[in-house]
Design a protein around this motif. Structure first.
Motif, PDB file in Angstrom:
ATOM      1  N   ASN A 122     -25.737 -28.556  -8.576  1.00  0.00           N
ATOM      2  CA  ASN A 122     -24.797 -27.802  -7.742  1.00  0.00           C
ATOM      3  C   ASN A 122     -25.142 -27.936  -6.257  1.00  0.00           C
ATOM      4  O   ASN A 122     -24.264 -27.962  -5.394  1.00  0.00           O
ATOM      5  N   VAL A 123     -26.453 -28.048  -5.944  1.00  0.00           N
ATOM      6  CA  VAL A 123     -26.878 -28.237  -4.559  1.00  0.00           C
ATOM      7  C   VAL A 123     -26.481 -29.625  -4.070  1.00  0.00           C
ATOM      8  O   VAL A 123     -26.010 -29.796  -2.935  1.00  0.00           O
ATOM      9  N   LYS A 169     -24.005 -31.406  -5.085  1.00  0.00           N
ATOM     10  CA  LYS A 169     -22.557 -31.404  -4.876  1.00  0.00           C
ATOM     11  C   LYS A 169     -22.202 -30.758  -3.542  1.00  0.00           C
ATOM     12  O   LYS A 169     -21.359 -31.275  -2.795  1.00  0.00           O
ATOM     13  N   GLN A 170     -22.855 -29.622  -3.230  1.00  0.00           N
ATOM     14  CA  GLN A 170     -22.592 -28.938  -1.976  1.00  0.00           C
ATOM     15  C   GLN A 170     -23.047 -29.779  -0.776  1.00  0.00           C
ATOM     16  O   GLN A 170     -22.346 -29.886   0.233  1.00  0.00           O
ATOM     17  N   LEU A 171     -24.216 -30.404  -0.888  1.00  0.00           N
ATOM     18  CA  LEU A 171     -24.731 -31.242   0.186  1.00  0.00           C
ATOM     19  C   LEU A 171     -23.841 -32.458   0.422  1.00  0.00           C
ATOM     20  O   LEU A 171     -23.603 -32.852   1.569  1.00  0.00           O
ATOM     21  N   LYS A 191     -20.703 -32.670  -0.011  1.00  0.00           N
ATOM     22  CA  LYS A 191     -19.511 -32.206   0.687  1.00  0.00           C
ATOM     23  C   LYS A 191     -19.813 -31.976   2.167  1.00  0.00           C
ATOM     24  O   LYS A 191     -19.034 -32.354   3.053  1.00  0.00           O
ATOM     25  N   GLU A 192     -20.955 -31.329   2.452  1.00  0.00           N
ATOM     26  CA  GLU A 192     -21.347 -31.056   3.836  1.00  0.00           C
ATOM     27  C   GLU A 192     -21.589 -32.348   4.619  1.00  0.00           C
ATOM     28  O   GLU A 192     -21.149 -32.476   5.772  1.00  0.00           O
ATOM     29  N   SER A 229     -26.599 -18.915   2.937  1.00  0.00           N
ATOM     30  CA  SER A 229     -25.209 -19.277   3.198  1.00  0.00           C
ATOM     31  C   SER A 229     -25.053 -20.202   4.416  1.00  0.00           C
ATOM     32  O   SER A 229     -23.978 -20.764   4.637  1.00  0.00           O
ATOM     33  N   GLY A 288     -25.141 -23.414   6.575  1.00  0.00           N
ATOM     34  CA  GLY A 288     -25.020 -24.826   6.225  1.00  0.00           C
ATOM     35  C   GLY A 288     -25.807 -25.709   7.183  1.00  0.00           C
ATOM     36  O   GLY A 288     -26.378 -25.262   8.186  1.00  0.00           O
TER      37      GLY A 288
END
Length: 267
Positions: free
Chosen positions: A10-11, A13-15, A17-18, A105, A107
């Motif tokens: 999940n991290v 995936k978030q990274l 995107k960022e 939270s 980024g």
């Protein structure tokens, strides 16, 4: 070699995107270098803000993400040497955002912007570089001189290899040479085999003027050029004598002399 397997899915995936967002719309003065094989190490090139001792410099930094990110803050380092109160001699960054003020939270964009703002407004009270912190508090001009010196030695932007002005000058010089060559070619063409250019009229006016007795300038008259048929040779026209008329006169004089001699013999 570290891989993305060190981070939870999940991290990752978030990274991803960022990082994509940072690559497409980077923050002012920051360029992120994406490593698709390992999101746990983030590199970024930070431009020195205008009006600071770091102006005209580019500083490479990295963020190290731990396996429990984003619950724990990343560690930040400057890889480019810099003279700054909140950056240690080994490059470690001391900023509250990466320590006590960290929030899961937050980024990567926020972290990078805070680090660049640190170049604008240092915090000498929490200095990792004690010399820089003390100098900033006691003598800003001396601090700024040291910071500019480090920037000029270690972080100066590379200059363009070619200058527009020099290229323009070279092009202009080349055009001039080509023009001169063209003139030379015309001259060579007009004097091929030594043949003279035809004059526009039977009598050509010389560019050299002569002064007459009354002080007025008169154009010098050149005799018309006559081609002899031999390559490279020309002759000036001269008045033609009527050879036939001259010979008849000589013959007539001879007849008169002969007639006189005969008359004398008769006597």
């Amino acid at each position: 070699m570290a891989t993305n397997e060190n981070l939870p899915p999940n991290v990752i995936k978030q990274l991803a995107k960022e990082l994509k967002n940072l690559d497409e719309t980077p923050p002012e003065g920051i360029k992120v270098v994406v490593n698709d094989d390992d999101f746990s190490i983030i590199y970024a090139d930070v431009e020195g803000p205008a009006g600071t001792p770091y102006e005209n410099g580019v500083f490479r930094m990295k963020l190290l993400l731990s396996h429990d990110f984003p619950h724990s803050p990343p560690k930040g380092y400057f890889l480019t040497k810099i003279f700054h109160p909140n950056i240690a001699t080994n490059g470690e960054i001391c900023v509250n955002t990466l320590k006590k003020d960290w929030n899961p939270s937050l980024g990567l964009r926020h972290v990078l912007i805070v680090v660049r703002c640190l170049l604008i407004e240092p915090f000498p009270e929490s200095a990792l570089n004690e010399q820089a912190g003390k100098m900033l508090l006691e003598n800003y001009e001396e601090y700024a001189r040291h910071a500019r010196l480090y920037t000029g030695i270690h972080a100066l932007k590379p200059k363009p290899k070619f200058k527009t002005g020099a290229i323009s000058e070279s092009t202009t010089a080349l055009n001039v040479d080509q023009t001169n060559t063209s003139v030379l070619n015309v001259d060579q063409k007009n004097t091929v085999s030594g043949a003279a250019l035809p004059l526009p009229s039977p009598l050509a006016t010389s560019t050299v003027a002569t002064k007459g007795g009354n002080g007025q300038e008169h154009p010098a008259i050149l005799a018309p050029v006559i081609e002899t048929g031999v390559s490279g040779s020309t002759a000036a026209a001269a008045p033609h004598k009527k050879e036939g008329g001259g010979l008849a006169k000589v013959q007539a004089d001879k007849k008169k002399m002969d007639a006189r001699k005969k008359s004398l013999k008769r006597l």
